[in-house]
Design a protein around this motif. Sequence first.
Motif, mmCIF file in Angstrom:
data_model
loop_
_atom_site.group_PDB
_atom_site.id
_atom_site.type_symbol
_atom_site.label_atom_id
_atom_site.label_comp_id
_atom_site.label_asym_id
_atom_site.label_seq_id
_atom_site.Cartn_x
_atom_site.Cartn_y
_atom_site.Cartn_z
ATOM 1 N N THR A 25 -62.581 51.703 49.817
ATOM 2 C CA THR A 25 -61.474 52.394 50.464
ATOM 3 C C THR A 25 -60.228 51.532 50.470
ATOM 4 O O THR A 25 -59.125 52.006 50.231
ATOM 5 C CB THR A 25 -61.858 52.780 51.896
ATOM 6 N N ASN A 185 -63.135 67.695 44.645
ATOM 7 C CA ASN A 185 -64.436 67.142 45.015
ATOM 8 C C ASN A 185 -65.310 67.060 43.776
ATOM 9 O O ASN A 185 -65.504 68.077 43.094
ATOM 10 C CB ASN A 185 -65.137 68.033 46.046
ATOM 11 N N SER A 202 -70.039 56.502 46.911
ATOM 12 C CA SER A 202 -69.092 57.556 47.253
ATOM 13 C C SER A 202 -67.739 56.953 47.609
ATOM 14 O O SER A 202 -67.661 55.955 48.338
ATOM 15 C CB SER A 202 -69.628 58.384 48.419
ATOM 16 N N THR A 204 -63.134 57.793 47.692
ATOM 17 C CA THR A 204 -62.023 58.733 47.629
ATOM 18 C C THR A 204 -60.778 58.035 47.118
ATOM 19 O O THR A 204 -60.455 56.933 47.554
ATOM 20 C CB THR A 204 -61.739 59.345 49.018
ATOM 21 N N ASN A 221 -55.767 63.018 44.758
ATOM 22 C CA ASN A 221 -56.532 63.181 45.993
ATOM 23 C C ASN A 221 -57.906 63.732 45.637
ATOM 24 O O ASN A 221 -58.108 64.950 45.575
ATOM 25 C CB ASN A 221 -55.789 64.109 46.966
ATOM 26 N N SER A 223 -62.295 63.168 45.928
ATOM 27 C CA SER A 223 -63.464 62.557 46.575
ATOM 28 C C SER A 223 -64.666 62.665 45.640
ATOM 29 O O SER A 223 -64.942 63.740 45.106
ATOM 30 C CB SER A 223 -63.777 63.258 47.896
ATOM 31 N N LEU A 244 -69.160 64.230 52.923
ATOM 32 C CA LEU A 244 -67.991 64.859 52.316
ATOM 33 C C LEU A 244 -66.841 65.050 53.308
ATOM 34 O O LEU A 244 -65.687 64.733 52.970
ATOM 35 C CB LEU A 244 -68.370 66.187 51.651
ATOM 36 N N GLU A 247 -65.248 61.664 53.448
ATOM 37 C CA GLU A 247 -64.439 61.330 52.275
ATOM 38 C C GLU A 247 -63.168 62.165 52.241
ATOM 39 O O GLU A 247 -62.084 61.668 51.913
ATOM 40 C CB GLU A 247 -65.253 61.520 50.993
ATOM 41 N N ASN A 248 -63.264 63.439 52.569
ATOM 42 C CA ASN A 248 -62.062 64.276 52.614
ATOM 43 C C ASN A 248 -61.113 63.843 53.713
ATOM 44 O O ASN A 248 -59.902 64.086 53.633
ATOM 45 C CB ASN A 248 -62.446 65.737 52.798
ATOM 46 N N HIS A 250 -60.159 60.912 54.175
ATOM 47 C CA HIS A 250 -59.230 60.008 53.489
ATOM 48 C C HIS A 250 -58.158 60.796 52.735
ATOM 49 O O HIS A 250 -56.987 60.402 52.700
ATOM 50 C CB HIS A 250 -59.987 59.117 52.512
ATOM 51 N N VAL A 251 -58.554 61.900 52.105
ATOM 52 C CA VAL A 251 -57.600 62.737 51.389
ATOM 53 C C VAL A 251 -56.501 63.228 52.331
ATOM 54 O O VAL A 251 -55.351 63.381 51.932
ATOM 55 C CB VAL A 251 -58.344 63.933 50.740
#
Length: 426
Positions: A25, A185, A202, A204, A221, A223, A244, A247-248, A250-251
Amino acid sequence: MQPQPRRRRISPRRLAALASVAALTLAVCTSAGNGHLSPGTSTAGAGPSALSRTSAHGPCMITGDGEVQMSEGIPTTPGYTRSTGTVRALTLMIDFSDAPGDGDALDRYREFFPQTREWFTTSSYGRLDYRPELPVPDWLRMPKSFRAYGIERGAPFDPGYRELVHDIVAEADPDVDFQSYDLLNILVTPNAGPAALDTVLSVTFAGNKEAPSADGVAVANASFVYSRQDDGSGSYDRTGYRVLPHENGHVFGLPDLYTAEGGGAVGHWDIMSEDWGANNDLLAWHKWKLGWLDASQVGCATGKGTREYPLTPLARAGGPKLVFIPLNAHSGYAVELRTRAGNDEAVCRPGVLIYRVDADVDTGMGPITVYDSTRDSGGCTRAPNVHAELSDATFTPGQSFVDRRKGIRVKVLPTHRVEVTRTSQG
């Protein structure tokens, strides 16, 4: 001041996995570019959602230094997907010759949907209309083996990763207009790479200027989810999708809250801290940051003297949700009420949660710290992969949080109210 939480030791395998994610990250979130994949449609995200605020909230809008990676500052800096309204999530499943997809690709899709969409609907009080879209319902076979791409820790757009994204775009392009989506995704076949308990791949890419492009827009953007995040408790079918939403997050511009020791700073109080095990929600600070709270739901405690503030459970729509007590231009204390409802499945001690937010601290380095009202108690939960020590961190009526150096006291009153006392102007 209430002492900081004692850090819990965790297993070497789990520690290695979490450390991997922290490194990923930090590397991914070093720059900001286009905040969406869709430049012109009416429902496309054009960047962070507008923050609901009044002039009275000015002192509570803390900011970070320009060099901070994915700051907790408000409002969110440009470069991320909007988090309110309709957001279209392009979702693709990929496999490799040395890691062929096991079974129907739609089975992989069903590991995450509709649960992810429902999670965001619940957490946002319906303000985020998250729409996963599946233009290619089959496995997309990559032209090279997984081993040949050389992806070991999900490093951002290194030659191997850049080649993988290029190949994904080439394989999907006949059926996909990348300009039509707000985020991407990629659900990788779970037999590619090591188990998540050993190494977390995993990752992002959030607003990265160096992202490869597709149909004239940057894949900025995105993931990627790899192996099944199975904690071994037998609850994967119910909780495994939660990687998920993390991770999203972070988006949408949210940082990692865990540290090298796992959820030691925030515990299970936010999915950006722990996304393993039982369901959990986001902190009220994050909900304000994402545009899910109105200005009327956020109190900014700056005045000298004593004032009472009502709170309503974070899981319930409507009513006051957050009191913020700024310390300076970059940090402050947040106060909210948590109960076992909505996404907060793991709450075992309902009460007032108090934590410090530091906008000058990088993602993965502990930008938020929860204060524990019952230090060294061992917690009130034995749920797998829930940070036990902080599970009973909440303050209940009659308890107080005190920062003598700053002249701040927060006393919890009956009937969901808190009394904030400041001896100096904020």
